[in-house]
Design a protein around this motif. Structure first.
Motif, PDB file in Angstrom:
ATOM      1  N   ARG A  16       0.821  -1.222   0.000  1.00  0.00           N
ATOM      2  CA  ARG A  16       0.000   0.000   0.000  1.00  0.00           C
ATOM      3  C   ARG A  16       0.853   1.269   0.000  1.00  0.00           C
ATOM      4  N   GLY A  17       2.165   1.112   0.089  1.00  0.00           N
ATOM      5  CA  GLY A  17       3.052   2.276   0.083  1.00  0.00           C
ATOM      6  C   GLY A  17       3.146   2.958   1.434  1.00  0.00           C
ATOM      7  N   GLU A  18       2.688   2.297   2.485  1.00  0.00           N
ATOM      8  CA  GLU A  18       2.730   2.902   3.831  1.00  0.00           C
ATOM      9  C   GLU A  18       4.108   2.768   4.462  1.00  0.00           C
ATOM     10  N   ILE A  19       4.857   1.773   3.982  1.00  0.00           N
ATOM     11  CA  ILE A  19       6.216   1.521   4.476  1.00  0.00           C
ATOM     12  C   ILE A  19       7.103   1.422   3.244  1.00  0.00           C
ATOM     13  N   PRO A  20       8.294   2.058   3.288  1.00  0.00           N
ATOM     14  CA  PRO A  20       9.158   2.008   2.107  1.00  0.00           C
ATOM     15  C   PRO A  20       9.812   0.650   1.927  1.00  0.00           C
ATOM     16  N   CYS A  21      10.230   0.392   0.696  1.00  0.00           N
ATOM     17  CA  CYS A  21      11.026  -0.809   0.429  1.00  0.00           C
ATOM     18  C   CYS A  21      12.006  -0.455  -0.671  1.00  0.00           C
ATOM     19  N   LYS A  22      13.055  -1.254  -0.769  1.00  0.00           N
ATOM     20  CA  LYS A  22      14.014  -1.084  -1.870  1.00  0.00           C
ATOM     21  C   LYS A  22      13.544  -1.966  -3.015  1.00  0.00           C
ATOM     22  N   LYS A  23      12.768  -1.351  -3.897  1.00  0.00           N
ATOM     23  CA  LYS A  23      12.113  -2.109  -4.968  1.00  0.00           C
ATOM     24  C   LYS A  23      13.116  -2.578  -6.020  1.00  0.00           C
ATOM     25  N   VAL A  24      12.950  -3.814  -6.453  1.00  0.00           N
ATOM     26  CA  VAL A  24      13.792  -4.386  -7.500  1.00  0.00           C
ATOM     27  C   VAL A  24      13.000  -4.505  -8.796  1.00  0.00           C
ATOM     28  N   LEU A  31       5.453  -7.944  -6.713  1.00  0.00           N
ATOM     29  CA  LEU A  31       6.412  -6.902  -6.318  1.00  0.00           C
ATOM     30  C   LEU A  31       7.636  -7.609  -5.747  1.00  0.00           C
ATOM     31  N   ALA A  32       8.813  -7.120  -6.110  1.00  0.00           N
ATOM     32  CA  ALA A  32      10.059  -7.695  -5.595  1.00  0.00           C
ATOM     33  C   ALA A  32      10.873  -6.584  -4.955  1.00  0.00           C
ATOM     34  N   PHE A  33      11.423  -6.876  -3.773  1.00  0.00           N
ATOM     35  CA  PHE A  33      12.206  -5.866  -3.050  1.00  0.00           C
ATOM     36  C   PHE A  33      13.260  -6.566  -2.199  1.00  0.00           C
TER      37      PHE A  33
END
Ligand code: 5GP
Length: 122
Positions: A16-24, A31-33
């Motif tokens: 939901r985009g509420e917490i950041p991630c390092k998206k791959v 989604l991959a991170f």
């Protein structure tokens, strides 16, 4: 066993985009991170965008498009990161015996070193 999906689990919040991630990588269904606590030089988590608890839930309820989408994304990530040449390992913990921590299906992708053999015998 009927279980309900916890929509406040950490990966649902990342989706939901509420917490950041390092998206791959991101596709229609996946989604991959990078894992926050990597256990290999490359340690990526590939997750379905739909609300599935684990592999059992996903393979019982996911659509063919979602299932194909997740597995295709795993291969795409491995190739994007150059892991297909030397090789890599995928792993998905399902439930208590496997010590699954986050109740949203995720496939771990490990690479970047010799990963040794499978798992210990006990
Ligand atoms: P499990 O034990 O459920 O198979 O693996 C959960 C994985 O999620 C662990 O490798 C852990 O490091 C990772 N993880 C837990 N919280 C976060 C987070 O907030 N962000 C990211 N990127 N990874 C997380």
């Amino acid at each position: 066993m009927a279980r309900s999906y916890d929509s406040n689990n950490i990966f649902a919040r990342i989706l939901r985009g509420e917490i950041p991630c390092k998206k791959v990588h991101e596709t229609e269904h996946a989604l991959a991170f990078h894992d926050i606590d990597p256990q290999a030089p490359v340690h990526v988590l590939v997750i379905p965008k739909g609300p599935y608890i684990d592999m059992d839930d996903f393979t019982a309820k996911g659509s063919d498009a979602e299932i194909a989408g997740l597995f295709r994304a795993v291969g795409e990530v491995a190739r994007m990161l150059g892991a297909d040449g030397p090789g890599y390992r995928t792993l998905s913990n399902c439930g208590e015996a496997a010590h699954q921590e986050v109740p949203h299906l995720h496939i771990h992708l490990f690479a970047g070193r010799d990963l040794g053999r499978m798992i210990g015998k006990g």
